[in-house]
Design an enzyme around this catalytic site. Structure first.
Site, PDB file in Angstrom:
ATOM      1  N   LEU A   1       1.355   3.846   2.173  1.00 24.99           N
ATOM      2  CA  LEU A   1       2.209   4.130   3.336  1.00 24.99           C
ATOM      3  C   LEU A   1       3.161   2.967   3.615  1.00 24.99           C
ATOM      4  O   LEU A   1       4.351   3.175   3.898  1.00 24.99           O
ATOM      5  CB  LEU A   1       1.321   4.394   4.571  1.00 24.99           C
ATOM      6  CG  LEU A   1       2.057   4.595   5.888  1.00 24.99           C
ATOM      7  CD1 LEU A   1       2.988   5.808   5.835  1.00 24.99           C
ATOM      8  CD2 LEU A   1       1.066   4.737   7.047  1.00 24.99           C
TER       9      LEU A   1
ATOM     10  N   THR B   1      -7.368   6.665  11.869  1.00 27.23           N
ATOM     11  CA  THR B   1      -7.767   7.784  11.005  1.00 27.23           C
ATOM     12  C   THR B   1      -8.488   8.904  11.750  1.00 27.23           C
ATOM     13  O   THR B   1      -9.126   8.660  12.779  1.00 27.23           O
ATOM     14  CB  THR B   1      -8.703   7.228   9.901  1.00 27.23           C
ATOM     15  OG1 THR B   1      -9.247   8.320   9.148  1.00 27.23           O
ATOM     16  CG2 THR B   1      -9.882   6.466  10.482  1.00 27.23           C
TER      17      THR B   1
ATOM     18  N   GLY C   1       0.815  -1.211   0.000  1.00 34.71           N
ATOM     19  CA  GLY C   1       0.000   0.000   0.000  1.00 34.71           C
ATOM     20  C   GLY C   1       0.848   1.260   0.000  1.00 34.71           C
ATOM     21  O   GLY C   1       2.084   1.207   0.032  1.00 34.71           O
TER      22      GLY C   1
ATOM     23  N   TYR D   1     -17.018   3.457   7.525  1.00 39.91           N
ATOM     24  CA  TYR D   1     -15.557   3.378   7.514  1.00 39.91           C
ATOM     25  C   TYR D   1     -14.987   3.822   8.875  1.00 39.91           C
ATOM     26  O   TYR D   1     -14.207   3.097   9.496  1.00 39.91           O
ATOM     27  CB  TYR D   1     -14.977   4.232   6.373  1.00 39.91           C
ATOM     28  CG  TYR D   1     -13.488   4.438   6.500  1.00 39.91           C
ATOM     29  CD1 TYR D   1     -12.628   3.354   6.478  1.00 39.91           C
ATOM     30  CD2 TYR D   1     -12.956   5.718   6.681  1.00 39.91           C
ATOM     31  CE1 TYR D   1     -11.262   3.535   6.637  1.00 39.91           C
ATOM     32  CE2 TYR D   1     -11.597   5.905   6.825  1.00 39.91           C
ATOM     33  CZ  TYR D   1     -10.749   4.809   6.813  1.00 39.91           C
ATOM     34  OH  TYR D   1      -9.398   4.987   6.979  1.00 39.91           O
TER      35      TYR D   1
HETATM   36  N1  LIG Z   1      -4.325   7.157   2.778  1.00 37.28           N
HETATM   37  C1  LIG Z   1      -4.777   8.107   3.576  1.00 37.28           C
HETATM   38  O1  LIG Z   1      -4.925   9.270   3.157  1.00 37.28           O
HETATM   39  C2  LIG Z   1      -5.105   7.781   5.028  1.00 37.28           C
HETATM   40  C3  LIG Z   1      -5.746   8.751   5.833  1.00 37.28           C
HETATM   41  C4  LIG Z   1      -5.983   8.442   7.183  1.00 37.28           C
HETATM   42  C5  LIG Z   1      -5.595   7.213   7.698  1.00 37.28           C
HETATM   43  N2  LIG Z   1      -4.972   6.305   6.888  1.00 37.28           N
HETATM   44  C6  LIG Z   1      -4.584   5.006   7.458  1.00 37.28           C
HETATM   45  O2  LIG Z   1      -3.282   4.676   7.020  1.00 37.28           O
HETATM   46  C7  LIG Z   1      -3.183   3.277   6.777  1.00 37.28           C
HETATM   47  C8  LIG Z   1      -2.514   3.023   5.426  1.00 37.28           C
HETATM   48  O3  LIG Z   1      -3.240   3.640   4.387  1.00 37.28           O
HETATM   49  P1  LIG Z   1      -2.765   3.502   2.852  1.00 37.28           P
HETATM   50  O4  LIG Z   1      -3.391   4.613   2.092  1.00 37.28           O
HETATM   51  O5  LIG Z   1      -1.289   3.301   2.786  1.00 37.28           O
HETATM   52  O6  LIG Z   1      -3.486   2.143   2.408  1.00 37.28           O
HETATM   53  P2  LIG Z   1      -3.570   1.509   0.943  1.00 37.28           P
HETATM   54  O7  LIG Z   1      -2.615   2.142  -0.002  1.00 37.28           O
HETATM   55  O8  LIG Z   1      -5.020   1.446   0.554  1.00 37.28           O
HETATM   56  O9  LIG Z   1      -3.079   0.025   1.225  1.00 37.28           O
HETATM   57  C9  LIG Z   1      -3.858  -0.871   1.973  1.00 37.28           C
HETATM   58  C10 LIG Z   1      -3.048  -2.119   2.226  1.00 37.28           C
HETATM   59  O10 LIG Z   1      -3.855  -3.060   2.965  1.00 37.28           O
HETATM   60  C11 LIG Z   1      -3.685  -4.331   2.370  1.00 37.28           C
HETATM   61  N3  LIG Z   1      -4.834  -5.160   2.685  1.00 37.28           N
HETATM   62  C12 LIG Z   1      -6.137  -4.964   2.341  1.00 37.28           C
HETATM   63  N4  LIG Z   1      -6.892  -5.973   2.818  1.00 37.28           N
HETATM   64  C13 LIG Z   1      -6.058  -6.812   3.484  1.00 37.28           C
HETATM   65  C14 LIG Z   1      -6.239  -8.032   4.189  1.00 37.28           C
HETATM   66  N5  LIG Z   1      -7.451  -8.625   4.309  1.00 37.28           N
HETATM   67  N6  LIG Z   1      -5.153  -8.624   4.737  1.00 37.28           N
HETATM   68  C15 LIG Z   1      -3.930  -8.064   4.612  1.00 37.28           C
HETATM   69  N7  LIG Z   1      -3.679  -6.924   3.948  1.00 37.28           N
HETATM   70  C16 LIG Z   1      -4.752  -6.312   3.380  1.00 37.28           C
HETATM   71  C17 LIG Z   1      -3.504  -4.049   0.889  1.00 37.28           C
HETATM   72  O11 LIG Z   1      -2.910  -5.155   0.254  1.00 37.28           O
HETATM   73  P3  LIG Z   1      -3.045  -5.420  -1.356  1.00 37.28           P
HETATM   74  O12 LIG Z   1      -3.001  -4.068  -2.026  1.00 37.28           O
HETATM   75  O13 LIG Z   1      -1.848  -6.277  -1.656  1.00 37.28           O
HETATM   76  O14 LIG Z   1      -4.343  -6.117  -1.556  1.00 37.28           O
HETATM   77  C18 LIG Z   1      -2.597  -2.822   0.945  1.00 37.28           C
HETATM   78  O15 LIG Z   1      -1.258  -3.224   1.104  1.00 37.28           O
HETATM   79  C19 LIG Z   1      -4.585   2.709   6.939  1.00 37.28           C
HETATM   80  O16 LIG Z   1      -4.680   2.003   8.159  1.00 37.28           O
HETATM   81  C20 LIG Z   1      -5.506   3.916   6.959  1.00 37.28           C
HETATM   82  O17 LIG Z   1      -6.629   3.753   7.806  1.00 37.28           O
HETATM   83  C21 LIG Z   1      -4.746   6.562   5.565  1.00 37.28           C
END
Ligand SMILES: NC(=O)c1ccc[n+]([C@@H]2O[C@H](COP(=O)([O-])OP(=O)(O)OC[C@H]3O[C@@H](n4cnc5c(N)ncnc54)[C@H](OP(=O)(O)O)[C@@H]3O)[C@@H](O)[C@H]2O)c1
Length: 288
Positions: free
Chosen positions: A21, A109, A19, A133
């Site tokens: 991050l 979040t 993902g 969510y």
């Molecule tokens: N992005 C933002 O702006 C934002 C804002 C606030 C908080 N956050 C928090 O930051 C964290 C990271 O966000 P991100 O944007 O980096 O996420 P992301 O790019 O959407 O990546 C999500 C990751 O979770 C994995 N995943 C999904 N379902 C899974 C499962 N059942 N078992 C194991 N792995 C699984 C995905 O794997 P695959 O892709 O290989 O399927 C991917 O590696 C999250 O916890 C989120 O709540 C993010």
């Protein structure tokens, strides 16, 4: 602040390392010479496949890797499996980390709040999610804190400014190029945080013994529209081409002002966490 005995010495396990991050966490940990293992699910770009909904698989991996610290980023933002991944999956990771004596940093979040407080949210303000969510992430936080006495839940906000555009940045680029007809909320305030700053801060936190809940986002609140305009300008596009919209008019409710007060984290950390304008005017950001 004390370094935790386990987190500081042994390797690090990053869930969701395919993902946005997680990828950066893995890269920074390795660049610092740290043993690091990353997991993926559908996008096989990390080291091992892991479905966090599979409790036995989580436990097996933890037993094999024996990390000193786990950074749990894996999550879903929607769909049928969202609650299972964000709440049950987080509980599995926390229980396994506790059983195997690993430090745990769990990502959450600003969407756990209702956005109606009218001042930046502190760690002890009561969460009150307004959509599924946010509710699933709050359940995840609670499960993590119950399963792992030393866990640190880190609530963050919009993540951007990686080596490749974040989803929020892609939307802007699509809109200014005319590939998509999108509106950007003028009534939704967030605290964007640069991916590199956040990852470095999380790796620093993995070495400290801080536990409970910590807010860690950018210091400069902006509306989604202001943010989009700054991104567009950084890419040399005309910001006035972006159309304003209202979050309050959406079918699915979203918190309007979930700006986070991250002052506790800033006091704790050596890692600088920059505001949007400082990041977007930096010449060291390859992606921008
Ligand atoms: N992005 C933002 O702006 C934002 C804002 C606030 C908080 N956050 C928090 O930051 C964290 C990271 O966000 P991100 O944007 O980096 O996420 P992301 O790019 O959407 O990546 C999500 C990751 O979770 C994995 N995943 C999904 N379902 C899974 C499962 N059942 N078992 C194991 N792995 C699984 C995905 O794997 P695959 O892709 O290989 O399927 C991917 O590696 C999250 O916890 C989120 O709540 C993010």
């Amino acid at each position: 602040m004390q370094a935790s005995d386990t987190g500081a010495q042994a390797g690090i396990l990053v869930t969701g390392a395919s993902g946005y991050l997680g990828r950066e966490l893995l890269a920074q940990a390795r660049a610092a010479g740290r043993a690091a293992t990353g997991t993926h699910l559908t996008n096989a770009t990390a080291d091992v496949s892991l479905d966090v909904c599979d409790r036995a698989a989580v436990d097996d991996l933890m037993a094999r890797v024996r990390p000193g610290a786990v950074v749990h980023t894996a999550y879903l933002q929607g769909g049928d499996r969202m609650r299972r991944v964000n709440a049950d999956g987080a509980a599995h990771v926390a229980a396994a980390a506790a059983r195997h004596g690993a430090r745990l940093i769990h990502l959450s979040t600003d969407f756990v709040f209702d956005g109606e407080l009218a001042r930046p949210y502190r760690e002890d303000d009561p969460p009150r999610p307004v959509n599924e969510y946010g509710a699933s992430k709050l359940d995840g936080e609670r499960a993590v804190l119950e399963a792992h006495g030393g866990a640190l839940v880190v609530r963050t906000s919009l993540i951007y400014a990686g080596a490749e555009p974040a989803p929020a940045e892609r939307m802007v680029l699509d809109a200014v190029s005319g590939r998509a007809d999108l509106a950007f909320f003028e009534d939704e305030l967030r605290s964007p945080v640069a991916r590199g700053d956040l990852a470095a801060a999380l790796l620093e936190l993995a070495e400290l013994s801080q536990r409970g809940v910590l807010h860690l986002a950018g210091p400069e609140p902006v509306s989604r529209l202001e943010f989009a305009r700054l991104i567009a300008a950084r890419h040399g596009a005309d910001p006035t081409r972006l159309r304003a919209g209202r979050s309050a008019a959406q079918a699915v409710r979203r918190p309007l002002d979930c700006v986070l007060d991250s002052s506790r984290a800033y006091r704790l950390l050596q890692t600088p966490v920059r505001g949007v304008r400082a990041v977007l005017t930096s010449h060291h950001n390859a992606a921008l």
